[in-house]
Design a protein around this motif. Structure first.
Motif, PDB file in Angstrom:
ATOM      1  N   UNK A   8      62.464  52.951  44.023  1.00 30.65           N
ATOM      2  CA  UNK A   8      62.056  52.162  42.677  1.00 30.65           C
ATOM      3  C   UNK A   8      63.175  51.302  42.275  1.00 30.65           C
ATOM      4  N   UNK A   9      64.502  51.851  43.064  1.00 34.77           N
ATOM      5  CA  UNK A   9      65.667  50.512  41.441  1.00 34.77           C
ATOM      6  C   UNK A   9      66.198  49.390  42.882  1.00 34.77           C
ATOM      7  N   UNK A  10      64.849  49.441  44.098  1.00 37.10           N
ATOM      8  CA  UNK A  10      65.506  48.615  44.605  1.00 37.10           C
ATOM      9  C   UNK A  10      64.407  47.519  44.490  1.00 37.10           C
ATOM     10  N   UNK A  11      63.483  47.559  43.783  1.00 40.38           N
ATOM     11  CA  UNK A  11      62.639  46.558  43.170  1.00 40.38           C
ATOM     12  C   UNK A  11      61.090  46.253  44.163  1.00 40.38           C
ATOM     13  N   UNK A  12      61.141  47.038  45.124  1.00 41.38           N
ATOM     14  CA  UNK A  12      60.074  47.360  46.596  1.00 41.38           C
ATOM     15  C   UNK A  12      59.072  48.057  46.278  1.00 41.38           C
ATOM     16  N   UNK A  13      59.747  49.116  45.576  1.00 36.67           N
ATOM     17  CA  UNK A  13      58.540  50.413  45.735  1.00 36.67           C
ATOM     18  C   UNK A  13      57.087  50.072  44.863  1.00 36.67           C
ATOM     19  N   UNK A  14      56.866  48.601  44.455  1.00 34.08           N
ATOM     20  CA  UNK A  14      55.114  48.421  44.371  1.00 34.08           C
ATOM     21  C   UNK A  14      55.088  48.212  45.763  1.00 34.08           C
ATOM     22  N   UNK A  15      55.074  47.604  46.631  1.00 34.23           N
ATOM     23  CA  UNK A  15      54.559  48.166  48.080  1.00 34.23           C
ATOM     24  C   UNK A  15      53.908  48.595  48.250  1.00 34.23           C
ATOM     25  N   UNK A  16      54.011  49.950  48.532  1.00 42.30           N
ATOM     26  CA  UNK A  16      53.764  51.288  48.592  1.00 42.30           C
ATOM     27  C   UNK A  16      52.851  51.880  47.147  1.00 42.30           C
ATOM     28  N   UNK A  17      52.684  51.528  46.197  1.00 42.41           N
ATOM     29  CA  UNK A  17      51.733  51.648  44.733  1.00 42.41           C
ATOM     30  C   UNK A  17      50.109  51.131  44.774  1.00 42.41           C
ATOM     31  N   UNK A  18      50.550  49.885  46.213  1.00 42.54           N
ATOM     32  CA  UNK A  18      49.489  49.491  45.919  1.00 42.54           C
ATOM     33  C   UNK A  18      47.774  50.039  45.800  1.00 42.54           C
ATOM     34  N   UNK A  19      46.864  49.755  44.940  1.00 39.88           N
ATOM     35  CA  UNK A  19      45.389  50.499  45.476  1.00 39.88           C
ATOM     36  C   UNK A  19      44.882  49.944  46.859  1.00 39.88           C
ATOM     37  N   UNK A  20      45.311  48.871  47.769  1.00 42.44           N
ATOM     38  CA  UNK A  20      45.194  47.916  48.576  1.00 42.44           C
ATOM     39  C   UNK A  20      46.387  47.334  49.169  1.00 42.44           C
ATOM     40  N   UNK A  21      46.684  47.348  50.701  1.00 41.10           N
ATOM     41  CA  UNK A  21      46.464  48.918  50.767  1.00 41.10           C
ATOM     42  C   UNK A  21      47.084  50.268  50.689  1.00 41.10           C
ATOM     43  N   UNK A  22      46.225  51.646  50.370  1.00 42.29           N
ATOM     44  CA  UNK A  22      46.002  52.605  49.248  1.00 42.29           C
ATOM     45  C   UNK A  22      47.463  52.951  50.548  1.00 42.29           C
ATOM     46  N   UNK A  23      48.634  53.812  50.036  1.00 36.45           N
ATOM     47  CA  UNK A  23      49.626  54.798  50.225  1.00 36.45           C
ATOM     48  C   UNK A  23      49.410  56.300  49.780  1.00 36.45           C
ATOM     49  N   UNK A  24      49.257  57.542  49.930  1.00 33.46           N
ATOM     50  CA  UNK A  24      48.872  58.645  50.206  1.00 33.46           C
ATOM     51  C   UNK A  24      50.692  59.597  49.292  1.00 33.46           C
ATOM     52  N   UNK A  25      50.531  60.215  48.006  1.00 32.41           N
ATOM     53  CA  UNK A  25      51.366  60.378  47.714  1.00 32.41           C
ATOM     54  C   UNK A  25      52.605  61.230  47.994  1.00 32.41           C
ATOM     55  N   UNK A  26      52.052  62.236  49.304  1.00 36.57           N
ATOM     56  CA  UNK A  26      51.872  62.529  50.339  1.00 36.57           C
ATOM     57  C   UNK A  26      53.515  61.975  51.579  1.00 36.57           C
ATOM     58  N   UNK A  27      52.550  60.393  51.462  1.00 35.09           N
ATOM     59  CA  UNK A  27      53.577  59.253  52.920  1.00 35.09           C
ATOM     60  C   UNK A  27      54.280  58.882  51.945  1.00 35.09           C
ATOM     61  N   UNK A  28      53.997  58.566  50.237  1.00 34.83           N
ATOM     62  CA  UNK A  28      55.068  57.946  49.940  1.00 34.83           C
ATOM     63  C   UNK A  28      56.109  58.662  49.450  1.00 34.83           C
ATOM     64  N   UNK A  29      56.154  60.553  49.048  1.00 32.98           N
ATOM     65  CA  UNK A  29      57.238  60.990  48.972  1.00 32.98           C
ATOM     66  C   UNK A  29      58.056  61.104  50.797  1.00 32.98           C
ATOM     67  N   UNK A  30      57.391  60.565  51.724  1.00 34.16           N
ATOM     68  CA  UNK A  30      58.516  60.660  53.107  1.00 34.16           C
ATOM     69  C   UNK A  30      58.739  59.269  53.361  1.00 34.16           C
ATOM     70  N   UNK A  31      58.932  58.421  52.483  1.00 34.04           N
ATOM     71  CA  UNK A  31      59.477  57.068  52.453  1.00 34.04           C
ATOM     72  C   UNK A  31      60.677  56.758  51.733  1.00 34.04           C
ATOM     73  N   UNK A  32      61.471  57.274  52.537  1.00 33.87           N
ATOM     74  CA  UNK A  32      63.335  56.986  52.454  1.00 33.87           C
ATOM     75  C   UNK A  32      63.796  55.919  52.229  1.00 33.87           C
ATOM     76  N   UNK A  33      64.177  55.244  50.996  1.00 31.68           N
ATOM     77  CA  UNK A  33      65.081  53.896  51.394  1.00 31.68           C
ATOM     78  C   UNK A  33      66.159  55.243  51.681  1.00 31.68           C
ATOM     79  N   UNK A  34      67.031  54.369  52.245  1.00 28.40           N
ATOM     80  CA  UNK A  34      69.063  55.076  53.002  1.00 28.40           C
ATOM     81  C   UNK A  34      69.362  53.834  51.933  1.00 28.40           C
ATOM     82  N   UNK A  35      70.715  54.591  51.900  1.00 29.76           N
ATOM     83  CA  UNK A  35      71.980  54.245  51.045  1.00 29.76           C
ATOM     84  C   UNK A  35      72.019  52.504  51.810  1.00 29.76           C
ATOM     85  N   UNK A  36      72.890  51.745  51.263  1.00 28.51           N
ATOM     86  CA  UNK A  36      73.371  51.204  52.189  1.00 28.51           C
ATOM     87  C   UNK A  36      74.426  50.972  53.358  1.00 28.51           C
ATOM     88  N   UNK A  37      75.121  52.084  52.989  1.00 27.38           N
ATOM     89  CA  UNK A  37      76.539  52.608  54.179  1.00 27.38           C
ATOM     90  C   UNK A  37      75.741  53.653  55.372  1.00 27.38           C
TER      91      UNK A  37
END
Length: 157
Positions: A8-37
């Protein structure tokens, strides 16, 4: 210390919250943005220790020389078809749904998820930066989703 940061802090979370293409809540929970390091470490180990962005890759780098074929992602992406292009599925046929994968946009922006989650949500991922490279943990196969609508089927050294 966590190796993940808030999508959410990256400004990119919206791509996974769109109605189309829909990403399930379970799949969203497993999409993890790594720290920069942590992302930089994955980038260095799997992609390049010399280039920070795909548009800087030299022509002798493995992403350019390791291509075994290509497939068209754009026409499938624009269609109602949900599955990845057949060439991608064949290329990565030995990846299990639980294979850890890294969607590498550039050295500072790497997302970790599973192959199954990526395969179900791939259309959303492609709203992110162009020329991203997808690598599987401990896998030789890799993919680069190119801006020209083709996906390069790659083998890592």
């Amino acid at each position: 210390m966590s190796q993940y940061r808030s999508l959410a802090d990256s400004g990119k979370e919206w791509v996974f919250r769109r109605e189309e293409p829909f990403v399930t809540q379970e799949d969203r929970a497993a999409i993890l943005l790594m720290t920069e390091s942590a992302g930089a470490n994955i980038w260095r180990d799997y992609i390049s220790d010399a280039f920070l962005y795909p548009d800087l890759f030299s022509k002798d780098m493995w992403v350019k020389t390791g291509k075994t074929g290509e497939d068209d992602w754009e026409s499938v992406w624009e269609s109602d078809e949900l599955k990845l292009p057949e060439g991608v599925l064949t290329h990565c046929a030995n990846w299990g749904d639980d294979t850890k994968v890294y969607f590498c946009c550039h050295a500072d922006f790497v997302i970790e998820t599973t192959w199954g989650g990526f395969a179900r949500s791939w259309k959303a991922f492609l709203f992110l930066d162009s020329d991203a490279v997808l690598v599987g943990r401990k896998k030789k196969q890799a993919l680069q989703f190119c801006e020209n609508g083709q996906v390069a089927l790659l083998l890592r050294p």
